[in-house]
Design an enzyme around this catalytic site. Structure first.
Site, PDB file in Angstrom:
ATOM      1  CB  SER A 133      -6.473  -4.110  -5.569  1.00  0.00           C
ATOM      2  OG  SER A 133      -7.640  -4.097  -4.831  1.00  0.00           O
ATOM      3  CD  GLU A 176      -3.371  -5.176   2.917  1.00  0.00           C
ATOM      4  OE1 GLU A 176      -2.865  -6.298   3.100  1.00  0.00           O
ATOM      5  OE2 GLU A 176      -3.630  -4.731   1.782  1.00  0.00           O
ATOM      6  CG  HIS A 180      -6.138  -2.613  -0.143  1.00  0.00           C
ATOM      7  ND1 HIS A 180      -5.766  -3.928  -0.013  1.00  0.00           N
ATOM      8  CD2 HIS A 180      -6.874  -2.557  -1.291  1.00  0.00           C
ATOM      9  CE1 HIS A 180      -6.244  -4.621  -1.034  1.00  0.00           C
ATOM     10  NE2 HIS A 180      -6.903  -3.813  -1.818  1.00  0.00           N
ATOM     11  CG  ASN A 201      -4.823  -8.528  -2.901  1.00  0.00           C
ATOM     12  OD1 ASN A 201      -5.528  -9.423  -2.438  1.00  0.00           O
ATOM     13  ND2 ASN A 201      -5.323  -7.392  -3.320  1.00  0.00           N
TER      14      ASN A 201
END
Ligand SMILES: NC(=O)c1ccc[n+]([C@@H]2O[C@H](COP(=O)([O-])OP(=O)(O)OC[C@H]3O[C@@H](n4cnc5c(N)ncnc54)[C@H](O)[C@@H]3O)[C@@H](O)[C@H]2O)c1
Length: 311
Positions: free
Chosen positions: A146, A179, A167, A217
């Site tokens: 992450s 992702e 991801h 994120n």
């Protein structure tokens, strides 16, 4: 044909073979925790053969139990009043799945390694450096990190062109997004193979360069931190901020509910890492309140208390 021309032709032909997209059938998932178990489950449920790897048989037993329970929930939704189809789906998925504590052995016959182990660059380096020696040439490596740069992880191998980011989001069986991260060294065919694999899992891939937080994120964490700062300044209560974002912005959870769900330690780890990379970026500034809660082991739902109490 002259030998030099033959060699050139052979090089061109092997080059074009290497440029072909890889149809991923055999997958090794390393790390049988929250994310790795979910990734292994979804890959097995969509017809891939999957080996899930972790450090001990006890951990793998827990992972297998978690996957079976999750599969039952998924099957209940998919086959509401068809119990036979439901149990067939569960059996077929489980038959595609095996476990191992020996990554080096199982990667001999794998098309893709998805790594979902502890978020620590040194540990990830050690793993990939080792697997690089045992995996076949064609095998693609991917990390589910992450917060660490994919490029830094890929640098531990000699296959930077066959290395990318995949991801996933928690809980993996429910969340549609993946992702797909392309570093400056990831080849186009590797990238396309990872996009195709994500689609084969029934997910929606989006692509992003190898930048902090990728898409979700990078937008979500600064928003969560801004919510904490709003609360720290005493401009609104956490309860009102949560209500406001749910009813005013249509978000399914308020920022404090989400922080408690994700884990305050995880959020702190991410923001601290970004702050180190860009100390002057105010969006990445640490929060005293978040640091205090983490120091008191108030990490959110998992410890029974974070911004809210769950006991
Ligand atoms: N939790 C999330 O919401 C989330 C979301 C997206 C990505 N990620 C990323 O996914 C990765 C895993 O996160 P998680 O939440 O599943 O962690 P977790 O702690 O639940 O699971 C990690 C697992 O990896 C195993 N492990 C550690 N070192 C290992 C090694 N060398 N070989 C084999 N297994 C090893 C551990 O025993 C553990 O079972 C991290 O990189 C994290 O940043 C997490």
């Amino acid at each position: 044909m002259a030998s030099a021309s033959r060699q050139l032709l052979a090089r061109c032909m092997s080059g074009s073979a290497a440029a072909k997209k890889l149809v991923i059938k055999h997958v090794t998932v390393i790390g049988g925790g929250l994310m790795g178990s979910g990734i292994a489950q979804v890959a097995a449920a969509t017809g891939h053969t999957v080996v899930l790897v972790d450090q001990t048989d006890d951990i793998l037993k827990k992972s297998a139990k978690g996957i079976e329970d999750s599969l039952k929930r998924v099957a209940k939704k998919m086959f509401a009043d068809k119990p036979e189809a439901s149990s067939q789906f569960i059996q077929k998925t489980l038959s595609n799945l095996s476990t191992s504590t020996d990554a080096a052995t199982v990667v001999h016959s794998t098309d893709l390694v998805v790594e979902a182990i502890v978020e620590n660059l040194e540990v990830k380096h050690e793993l990939f450096k080792r697997l690089d020696k045992f995996a076949p040439e064609h095998t693609i490596f991917a990390s589910n990190t992450s917060s660490l740069p994919i490029t830094d992880i890929a640098n531990s191998t000699t296959r930077q062109d066959r290395f990318g980011g995949l991801h996933f989001f928690n809980p993996v069986p429910m969340m549609k997004l993946v992702e797909v991260i392309k570093t400056p060294m990831t080849s186009q065919t590797t990238f396309e193979s990872l996009v195709d694999f994500s689609r084969a899992l029934g997910k929606m891939p989006v692509s992003c360069k190898d930048t902090p937080g990728f898409v979700v994120n990078r937008l979500l964490v600064p928003y969560l931190m801004e919510s904490v700062r709003l609360y720290e300044r005493g401009h609104a209560s956490k309860e009102d901020i949560d209500i406001a974002m749910k009813l005013g912005a249509g978000y399914p959870m308020g920022p404090f509910e989400l922080l408690d769900y994700v884990g305050l330690d995880t959020s702190k780890f991410i923001i601290d890492g970004w702050h180190k990379l860009e100390p002057d970026n105010p969006l990445f500034a640490p929060s005293e309140l978040l640091n205090k809660l983490v120091a008191e082991n108030k990490l959110g739902k998992k410890t029974g208390e974070g911004f809210y109490k769950y006991r």
